[in-house]
Design an enzyme around this catalytic site. Structure first.
Site, short mmCIF file in Angstrom:
data_model
loop_
_atom_site.label_atom_id
_atom_site.label_comp_id
_atom_site.label_asym_id
_atom_site.label_seq_id
_atom_site.Cartn_x
_atom_site.Cartn_y
_atom_site.Cartn_z
N CYS A 110 0.81 -1.22 0.00
CA CYS A 110 0.00 0.00 0.00
C CYS A 110 0.84 1.27 0.00
O CYS A 110 0.33 2.35 -0.33
CB CYS A 110 -0.93 0.00 1.20
SG CYS A 110 -2.05 -1.42 1.24
N HIS A 244 -3.23 7.05 2.29
CA HIS A 244 -3.69 5.75 1.79
C HIS A 244 -5.03 5.45 2.43
O HIS A 244 -5.22 5.60 3.65
CB HIS A 244 -2.67 4.67 2.14
CG HIS A 244 -3.19 3.28 2.01
ND1 HIS A 244 -3.85 2.83 0.88
CD2 HIS A 244 -3.22 2.24 2.90
CE1 HIS A 244 -4.23 1.58 1.05
NE2 HIS A 244 -3.86 1.20 2.26
N ASN A 274 -10.50 -0.08 0.14
CA ASN A 274 -9.04 -0.01 0.16
C ASN A 274 -8.52 -0.59 -1.16
O ASN A 274 -8.64 -1.78 -1.42
CB ASN A 274 -8.52 -0.82 1.35
CG ASN A 274 -7.01 -0.87 1.45
OD1 ASN A 274 -6.30 -0.57 0.48
ND2 ASN A 274 -6.50 -1.26 2.60
#
Length: 317
Positions: A110, A244, A274
């Site tokens: 990520c 993020h 996500n």
């Protein structure tokens, strides 16, 4: 010399999967998901690979920038969910775009998009490139265990991209890596070697939620403070913090600890879920196309995830 951002682009597949849809697969409900992670819906690919989505995001960024695809000197791509170990996602994006240039994948989960921006800055500093595509592309639905309610409710598919050109608007960055698979792990198949003795773990996302939460909040706060201090700035000077998009509660908790208003954090996790390395460039494209970023605005981008790895950078729009 570092670089300037010339254009942004994103792509998400048309199929939307709501929390009610997820509740038909596992023992969960809309309220539980929204309270735990802040997600209402996510986009899920039905017939496109990570590279397919990355190429579409790249084309959108090229159009936004006014740069022709033949001008691109380097493609940097990030994905933990590409369909092949080789060819890489960046190679396949190059193939789909029909261009000739160097390509390279960076796997930092990520945090990878920020890792790629710093890598691009190095190429610009050595005057090896004039135009660069940086792409995060994820088909996380491929590696999610759809029988695990703790993880399948979180993730979505999509891609985001930036076109970078020569300039001095990448101002500061910081990176941390603490290697280990005890908190977040995405195993590959171990293969059919008759000599290998370890047991096969399910080749899906494994995540210890509370440990991930604590790591993420600490990383956002520590990395953001460092970057701001190095630039001699204050959080009041930042137009947007684009983190993020892992979990709304993580972002809200970091906001409280940093004493920064929640309104300064741009979030879209409620609509996108996500999307790992794609989450920051998707968010940047939404901000850009909504006209919320003006020339000279400062944007802070903190990221965190598997590795365990974290990063943050500051750019001038």
């Amino acid at each position: 010399m570092s670089f300037s951002i010339l254009g942004t682009g994103m792509y998400v597949p048309p199929k939307i999967v709501t929390n009610d849809d997820i509740a038909k697969l596992v023992d969960t409900n809309d309220e539980w998901i929204r309270q735990r992670v802040g997600v209402r819906q996510r986009h899920i690919s039905t017939n496109e690979t990570a590279a397919d989505m990355g190429a579409k995001a790249a084309l959108a960024a090229l159009e936004n920038s006014g740069v022709k695809k033949e001008e691109i000197d380097l493609i940097l791509a990030a994905s933990v969910s590409g369909e092949s170990i080789s060819p890489s996602v960046s190679c396949m994006i190059q193939n789909i775009l029909g261009v000739k240039c160097m390509t390279m994948d960076i796997n930092a989960a990520c945090s990878a998009f920020v890792f790629m921006l710093d890598t691009a800055a190095g190429f610009f500093a050595r005057k090896r490139v004039k135009k660069v595509l940086v792409i995060g592309a994820e088909r996380l639905s491929r590696i999610v265990d759809w029988e695990d309610r703790n993880t399948c409710v979180i993730f979505g598919d999509g891609a985001g991209a930036l076109v970078l050109g020569e300039g001095d608007d990448y101002l500061e960055s910081v990176f941390h890596v603490k290697g280990g698979d005890d908190v977040i792990d995405i195993p590959q198949l171990i293969g059919k070697s008759p000599f290998f003795e370890l047991e096969q773990k399910k080749p899906y996302i494994h995540m210890r939620g509370q440990d991930t939460f604590r790591f993420a909040v600490k990383a956002i706060c520590k990395d953001s403070k460092y970057v701001i201090k190095q630039c001699g700035m204050r959080f009041e000077d930042i137009k947007y913090i684009v983190p993020h998009q892992a979990n709304q509660r993580i972002i809200d908790f970091a906001s409280e600890l940093l004493h920064v208003p929640k309104e300064k954090f741009y979030t879209n996790i409620d609509r996108m879920g996500n999307t790992s390395s794609a989450s920051i460039p998707i968010a940047l494209d939404e901000l850009n196309r909504a006209g919320k970023l003006q020339k000279g605005d400062y944007v802070l981008m903190p990221a965190f995830g598997g590795g365990l790895a974290s990063a943050a950078c500051l750019v001038r729009w």
